[in-house]
Design a protein around this motif. Structure first.
Motif, short mmCIF file in Angstrom:
data_model
loop_
_atom_site.label_atom_id
_atom_site.label_comp_id
_atom_site.label_asym_id
_atom_site.label_seq_id
_atom_site.Cartn_x
_atom_site.Cartn_y
_atom_site.Cartn_z
N SER A 15 -9.01 -16.16 -2.40
CA SER A 15 -9.09 -16.96 -0.74
C SER A 15 -10.39 -17.60 -1.59
N ASN A 16 -9.98 -18.55 0.53
CA ASN A 16 -11.10 -19.47 0.34
C ASN A 16 -12.05 -19.11 1.46
N GLU A 17 -11.18 -18.06 2.85
CA GLU A 17 -11.99 -18.21 3.75
C GLU A 17 -12.77 -17.38 3.65
N LYS A 18 -13.97 -17.53 4.37
CA LYS A 18 -15.08 -16.67 4.19
C LYS A 18 -15.54 -15.71 4.13
N SER A 19 -14.94 -15.28 5.45
CA SER A 19 -14.83 -14.14 6.01
C SER A 19 -13.68 -12.97 4.69
N ASP A 20 -13.08 -13.62 4.31
CA ASP A 20 -12.53 -12.10 3.38
C ASP A 20 -13.34 -12.54 1.96
N LEU A 21 -14.28 -14.08 1.57
CA LEU A 21 -15.03 -13.50 0.33
C LEU A 21 -16.55 -12.97 1.08
N LEU A 66 0.66 -1.15 -0.56
CA LEU A 66 -0.12 0.30 -0.26
C LEU A 66 1.20 1.48 0.39
N MET A 67 2.27 1.03 0.07
CA MET A 67 3.17 2.14 -0.02
C MET A 67 3.09 3.45 -0.94
N HIS A 68 2.61 3.80 -2.41
CA HIS A 68 2.63 4.15 -3.41
C HIS A 68 1.06 4.04 -3.19
N SER A 69 0.23 3.84 -2.52
CA SER A 69 -1.12 4.01 -3.08
C SER A 69 -1.80 3.15 -4.62
N PRO A 70 -1.14 2.22 -4.82
CA PRO A 70 -1.32 1.63 -5.80
C PRO A 70 -2.62 1.50 -6.82
N LYS A 71 -2.97 1.44 -7.96
CA LYS A 71 -4.71 1.68 -7.84
C LYS A 71 -5.04 0.13 -7.97
N LEU A 72 -4.55 -0.54 -8.03
CA LEU A 72 -4.84 -2.28 -8.22
C LEU A 72 -4.25 -2.98 -6.71
N ILE A 73 -4.97 -3.18 -5.95
CA ILE A 73 -3.89 -4.28 -5.19
C ILE A 73 -4.53 -5.68 -4.97
N ILE A 74 -3.81 -6.53 -5.07
CA ILE A 74 -4.58 -7.44 -5.30
C ILE A 74 -3.24 -8.58 -4.19
N LEU A 75 -4.88 -9.21 -3.49
CA LEU A 75 -4.58 -9.98 -2.10
C LEU A 75 -4.84 -11.43 -2.13
N ASP A 76 -3.27 -12.28 -2.48
CA ASP A 76 -3.88 -13.94 -2.23
C ASP A 76 -4.08 -14.12 -0.84
N GLU A 77 -5.00 -14.87 -1.08
CA GLU A 77 -4.77 -15.09 1.24
C GLU A 77 -4.63 -13.94 1.85
N PRO A 78 -4.98 -12.84 1.96
CA PRO A 78 -4.82 -11.52 2.32
C PRO A 78 -4.57 -12.51 4.42
N THR A 79 -5.67 -12.92 4.65
CA THR A 79 -5.62 -12.99 6.30
C THR A 79 -4.67 -14.56 7.24
N SER A 80 -4.40 -14.67 6.11
CA SER A 80 -3.43 -15.81 6.53
C SER A 80 -2.14 -15.56 7.49
N ASN A 81 -1.73 -16.27 8.52
CA ASN A 81 -0.72 -16.23 9.69
C ASN A 81 -1.49 -15.24 10.09
N LEU A 82 -2.59 -14.16 10.24
CA LEU A 82 -3.31 -13.42 10.97
C LEU A 82 -3.99 -14.26 12.18
#
Lengths: 216, 221
Positions: A190-196, A149-165
């Motif tokens: 993701s396959n996480e219900k909460s992510d989707l 997020l540091m460069h304020s992107p226009k497209l943020i791609i998150l592959d399994e964003p909540t793994s390990n959290l």
């Protein structure tokens, strides 16, 4: 409105003889949160890597546009933020050094205010000068969000964003994704219900093994 | 070469200071190789042509032991994806090339210095010719080693593949550089060495152009 769009045209991907998906068509426009779901091995990570321009599709193409003008592949990295479990940052550097090097390699000035804000949001401010090798897996995952997020992107791609959290980490991630999606496109694989659950629409990759095209 | 490539070079330089991925193996190889040559020669007097040849043998194998690290360490540690996401392929190649060029020059200056100290027959009579051929040879070696490192970093048997793939690509450069070193040792002028210098110069231009053209395809899986 970000005036940014991503369009997949007749996307096919095979590894050797193994078909991952075929005839995949979709378009993400302006802003919002879009999901990609599918069983393990269905090609979610492959698809997000293709969207990010890291790997090439076997057939078809991904078109990134800003203000209706196609973005050349060599400039794509300026528009994309990417988080995934297989993204690794430099363990011999501290979080701050990592972000500083990445900003300079990207050719932009390090936005100290934004970095400090993100470090605070992801609860890493106090550990910003520690080597990444001393971080837990959850802390490394949160650092990847700052990297994305540091460069304020226009497209943020998150592959399994909540793994390990943990729950607190997940909460701050959802908060940030929802806030970023007001001005950018966020794609969650993701396959996480909460992510989707936070996605406006979901591409189910299983459907594209048999040449069915749909984007629910 | 731009500021982004320089920033990548700085990152690699500081990473190298902390991890010693390449420097340690290079230093050990140089010491071991020169020691083995010294022990095997014993009290024998060796010819100028042989010292010139051995000089480039040490340079070639030292390069093989350390120069692949720029890309192999990124792949092994899984950090290459992060680089994909922050810079264009040409920036990545330029930054890595700059690091390898500086490493090759440092390494080969040390080898040349040790050679001059330890081998009586290694006397440079035309220093200007030696310097020009040394610079051109090192640039060619660094460029070829960098692109080969990028190629083999994606392969399985990296350690074996690197010297195997490098040998035929570097052979014209090494052979010509050996000849140029011999000419410099004999005190020949630039006129006598113009064909060899032209070959090394053309090699550098071709390998540099080819590498930039090829790297896009190598970098993107």
């Amino acid at each position: 409105m970000s005036n940014y769009s991503v369009e997949a045209v007749e996307l096919n991907k095979t590894f050797g003889r193994r078909l991952i998906f075929k005839n995949l068509n979709f378009e993400f426009e302006d802003k919002g949160i879009f999901g990609i779901s599918g069983a393990n091995g269905s090609g979610k990570s492959t698809l997000v890597k293709i969207i990010a321009g890291v790997i090439s599709p076997t057939q078809g193409k991904i078109i990134h546009k800003e203000d209706h003008k196609e973005i050349p592949p060599e400039n794509l990295h300026n528009y994309i933020g990417f988080v995934s479990p297989y993204l690794v940052l430099y363990e011999e550097f501290s979080a701050y050094e990592n972000l500083s090097y990445f900003a300079r390699i990207r050719g932009v000035e390090l936005n100290k205010e934004k970095i400090d804000y993100l470090l605070n949001e992801f609860l890493l401010f106090d550990r910003r000068n520690d080597f990444v090798k001393a971080y837990s897996s959850g802390m490394k995952q949160r650092l990847k969000f700052i990297f994305a997020l540091m460069h304020s992107p226009k497209l943020i791609i998150l592959d399994e964003p909540t793994s390990n959290l943990d729950d607190k980490g997940k909460e701050s991630v959802y908060k940030i994704i929802e806030s970023e999606s007001k001005t950018s496109i966020a794609v969650i694989a993701s396959n996480e219900k909460s992510d989707l659950a936070i996605c406006e629409s979901i591409i189910e990759l299983e459907k594209f093994k048999n040449n069915k095209m749909n984007h629910s | 070469m731009n500021t982004k490539a320089y920033a990548l070079y700085k990152k690699d330089f500081n990473s190298e200071l902390r991890t010693r991925y390449a420097v340690n193996s290079l230093a050990m190889f140089i010491i071991v190789a020169i020691s083995v040559i010294l022990f095997s020669i014993g009290n024998e007097k060796i010819s100028q042509s042989l010292t010139g040849g051995l000089f480039w043998v040490v340079i070639f194998f030292s390069a093989m032991s350390g120069l692949s690290r720029v890309f192999v360490s990124e792949e092994e540690r899984g950090t290459s994806l992060a680089l994909h996401l922050v810079a264009a392929p040409s920036t990545i190649f330029s930054g890595k090339l700059l690091f390898n060029v500086i490493l090759v020059f440092c390494m080969n200056i040390i080898i040349a210095f040790l050679y001059s100290m330890l081998f009586e027959a290694f006397i440079i009579r035309n220093f200007s010719l030696f310097a020009v051929s040394f610079i051109l040879g090192n640039i060619g070696l660094a460029v070829a080693s960098t692109i080969i490192a990028a190629i083999i970093s994606k392969a399985g048997a990296k350690g074996t593949l690197y010297p195997v793939l490098s040998f035929p690509i570097l052979l014209p450069l090494i052979l010509t550089s050996v000849q140029l070193t011999l000419l410099a040792n004999q005190g020949a002028g630039f006129g006598d060495a113009k064909f060899e210098l032209a070959i090394v110069f053309c090699y550098d231009v071709i390998i540099l152009t080819g590498s930039y053209m090829l790297f896009d395809f190598v970098w993107k899986d």
